[in-house]
Design an enzyme around this catalytic site. Structure first.
Site, PDB file in Angstrom:
ATOM      1  N   HIS A 169       8.105  -5.972  -7.298  1.00 27.18           N
ATOM      2  CA  HIS A 169       6.809  -5.385  -7.647  1.00 27.18           C
ATOM      3  C   HIS A 169       6.634  -4.094  -6.861  1.00 27.18           C
ATOM      4  CE1 HIS A 169       2.607  -4.854  -8.472  1.00 27.18           C
ATOM      5  NE2 HIS A 169       2.459  -6.039  -9.048  1.00 27.18           N
ATOM      6  N   ARG A 226       0.813  -1.214   0.000  1.00 29.99           N
ATOM      7  CA  ARG A 226       0.000   0.000   0.000  1.00 29.99           C
ATOM      8  C   ARG A 226       0.848   1.267   0.000  1.00 29.99           C
ATOM      9  NH1 ARG A 226      -4.912  -1.422   0.193  1.00 29.99           N
ATOM     10  NH2 ARG A 226      -5.509  -3.398   1.120  1.00 29.99           N
ATOM     11  N   ASP A 238      -0.009 -10.444 -17.289  1.00 30.13           N
ATOM     12  CA  ASP A 238      -0.704 -11.164 -16.228  1.00 30.13           C
ATOM     13  C   ASP A 238      -1.883 -11.903 -16.860  1.00 30.13           C
ATOM     14  OD1 ASP A 238      -2.726 -11.622 -14.142  1.00 30.13           O
ATOM     15  OD2 ASP A 238      -1.420 -10.464 -12.826  1.00 30.13           O
ATOM     16  N   GLU A 293       0.688 -15.601  -8.594  1.00 27.15           N
ATOM     17  CA  GLU A 293       0.138 -14.664  -7.598  1.00 27.15           C
ATOM     18  C   GLU A 293      -1.247 -15.159  -7.217  1.00 27.15           C
ATOM     19  OE1 GLU A 293       0.149 -11.252 -10.311  1.00 27.15           O
ATOM     20  OE2 GLU A 293       1.693 -10.349  -9.056  1.00 27.15           O
ATOM     21  N   HIS A 350       2.808 -13.165 -15.211  1.00 25.04           N
ATOM     22  CA  HIS A 350       2.142 -13.519 -13.965  1.00 25.04           C
ATOM     23  C   HIS A 350       1.128 -14.601 -14.310  1.00 25.04           C
ATOM     24  CE1 HIS A 350       2.890  -9.377 -11.849  1.00 25.04           C
ATOM     25  NE2 HIS A 350       3.924 -10.182 -11.764  1.00 25.04           N
ATOM     26  N   TYR A 360       1.096  -1.300  -5.189  1.00 22.56           N
ATOM     27  CA  TYR A 360       0.051  -1.135  -6.204  1.00 22.56           C
ATOM     28  C   TYR A 360      -0.777   0.130  -6.014  1.00 22.56           C
ATOM     29  CZ  TYR A 360      -2.326  -4.042  -2.689  1.00 22.56           C
ATOM     30  OH  TYR A 360      -2.793  -4.583  -1.542  1.00 22.56           O
ATOM     31  N   HIS A 364      -5.286 -10.766 -15.687  1.00 22.37           N
ATOM     32  CA  HIS A 364      -5.608  -9.411 -16.138  1.00 22.37           C
ATOM     33  C   HIS A 364      -5.963  -9.369 -17.621  1.00 22.37           C
ATOM     34  CE1 HIS A 364      -3.043  -7.606 -12.625  1.00 22.37           C
ATOM     35  NE2 HIS A 364      -4.021  -8.375 -12.205  1.00 22.37           N
ATOM     36  N   HIS A 395      -7.940 -12.883  -8.612  1.00 18.45           N
ATOM     37  CA  HIS A 395      -7.126 -14.059  -8.943  1.00 18.45           C
ATOM     38  C   HIS A 395      -7.730 -15.324  -8.335  1.00 18.45           C
ATOM     39  CE1 HIS A 395      -3.316 -11.314  -9.276  1.00 18.45           C
ATOM     40  NE2 HIS A 395      -4.351 -10.849  -9.940  1.00 18.45           N
ATOM     41  N   ASP A 409     -10.377  -8.383 -12.095  1.00 26.93           N
ATOM     42  CA  ASP A 409      -9.089  -8.607 -11.427  1.00 26.93           C
ATOM     43  C   ASP A 409      -9.224  -9.308 -10.079  1.00 26.93           C
ATOM     44  OD1 ASP A 409      -6.491  -8.672 -10.602  1.00 26.93           O
ATOM     45  OD2 ASP A 409      -6.212  -6.498 -10.500  1.00 26.93           O
ATOM     46  N   GLU A 445       2.805  -3.578 -16.264  1.00 25.43           N
ATOM     47  CA  GLU A 445       1.960  -4.767 -16.177  1.00 25.43           C
ATOM     48  C   GLU A 445       0.670  -4.569 -16.967  1.00 25.43           C
ATOM     49  OE1 GLU A 445       1.428  -6.311 -12.225  1.00 25.43           O
ATOM     50  OE2 GLU A 445      -0.009  -7.833 -12.892  1.00 25.43           O
ATOM     51  N   HIS A 503       2.168  -1.188 -11.869  1.00 25.56           N
ATOM     52  CA  HIS A 503       0.864  -0.986 -12.489  1.00 25.56           C
ATOM     53  C   HIS A 503       0.859   0.415 -13.079  1.00 25.56           C
ATOM     54  CE1 HIS A 503      -1.219  -4.090  -9.611  1.00 25.56           C
ATOM     55  NE2 HIS A 503      -0.219  -4.599 -10.295  1.00 25.56           N
TER      56      HIS A 503
HETATM   57 ZN    ZN Z   1      -4.245  -8.757 -10.260  1.00 24.82          ZN
HETATM   58 FE    FE Z   2      -0.100  -9.449 -11.599  1.00 19.84          FE
HETATM   59 FE    FE Z   3       0.598  -6.558 -10.190  1.00 18.21          FE
END
Ligand code: ZN
Ligand code: FE
Ligand code: FE
Length: 282
Positions: free
Chosen positions: A67, A37, A176, A256, A211, A70, A179, A226, A224, A142, A107
């Site tokens: 990564h 975060r 991904d 992920e 991903h 996000y 995604h 997963h 989105d 991504e 992202h």
């Molecule tokens: Zn995602």
């Molecule tokens: Fe991802």
């Molecule tokens: Fe990501």
């Protein structure tokens, strides 16, 4: 040999992540550079990094992926938020100089109703500013599901961002599976066409990582969420096709999926079995 790993918690440091990866049959891994975060990154522990690097060398761990948090939004409406995204990424990239060979995934952001053109301009502006600092790490955009005003839903948007970056020699894409599927690319029934489209619009040489996530929702749902491999709407045969695809199989793959370490271990073993072409030729 398939290069595959999963997202690991960086709380215990790099050596611990390397050991965890080896323990679950992985030869790469992904980690958050700091709290996902945002927030402050931990002090760099150079001893831990040195220990990790020799461990990684010994155990064949390579092409790891950092990564970015996000919540960073390079195309926020508020200038302070855009500056925060820039500052955070610079700090991350400065740290990654100690991990040669790692790539940095982020992202692209949400244009928050300013329109995709403005989004593209802000994101590429930030990447141009970052380039002025001369970091050595390859940065990956991504592919996104297109939730709300999320940028990077289409290959065209990613291409437009890359086109606006003056020196894009260290700029790539991380695809991904959840995604792109949620974004409307049918990798279940038309994987070859999706790859061809990626190649035509962006160029396959830009594709540096994948991903691997199944999706809780359907094609084009823009959600989105997963799911474990084989338990969502993408399904096992599509993942088998991905890890065996002649144009993809050399890439590093990162899970992920909603799993603990045991679950990741099983998914890695399963995907390694599926990728092993030699078992077909009977
Ligand atoms: Zn995602
Ligand atoms: Fe991802
Ligand atoms: Fe990501």
């Amino acid at each position: 040999m398939l290069r595959i790993g999963c997202h690991l918690s960086s709380a215990k440091g790099f050596l611990a992540m390397g050991q965890e990866a080896v323990g679950i049959g992985a030869n790469t891994f992904q980690f958050f550079t700091r709290n996902p975060r945002g927030g402050r990154a931990k002090e760099l522990n150079l001893e831990d990094i040195a220990a990790y690097r020799s461990y990684a060398e010994e155990h064949g761990i390579a092409q790891i992926l950092a990564h970015a948090p996000y919540t960073l939004n390079a195309c926020a409406r508020d200038e302070g938020l855009r500056q925060f995204a820039y500052d955070t990424m610079c700090d991350d990239l400065g740290r990654l100089e100690y991990l040669p060979g790692a790539a940095y995934n982020f992202h692209p952001g949400s244009h928050v109703k300013q329109g995709t053109e403005t989004g593209i301009r802000y994101i590429s502006d930030m990447l141009n500013r970052i380039n002025e600092n001369g970091y050595g790490t390859t940065i990956l955009l991504e592919t996104m599901a297109g939730k709300g005003t999320e940028m990077g839903r289409s290959f065209e948007e990613l291409r437009a961002i890359i086109d606006e970056v003056e020196d894009s020699s260290r700029l790539g894409v991380c695809m991904d599976t959840c995604h792109v599927f949620d974004g409307g690319y049918d990798i279940v029934n038309h994987l070859d066409q999706v790859i061809e489209e990626f190649d035509r619009v962006i160029g396959l040489e830009r594709l540096k990582a994948m991903h691997l996530n199944d999706s809780l929702n359907g094609l084009g749902s823009h959600k989105d969420r997963h799911e474990k491999i084989g338990e969502g709407n993408i399904g096992l045969p599509a993942f088998e096709a991905v890890v065996r695809h002649p144009k993809l199989k050399h890439l590093p793959f990162f899970l992920e999926t909603p799993n603990d370490l045991e679950g990741y271990k099983r998914e890695i073993a399963m995907l390694r079995r599926l990728a092993d072409v030699s078992k077909d030729s009977v």
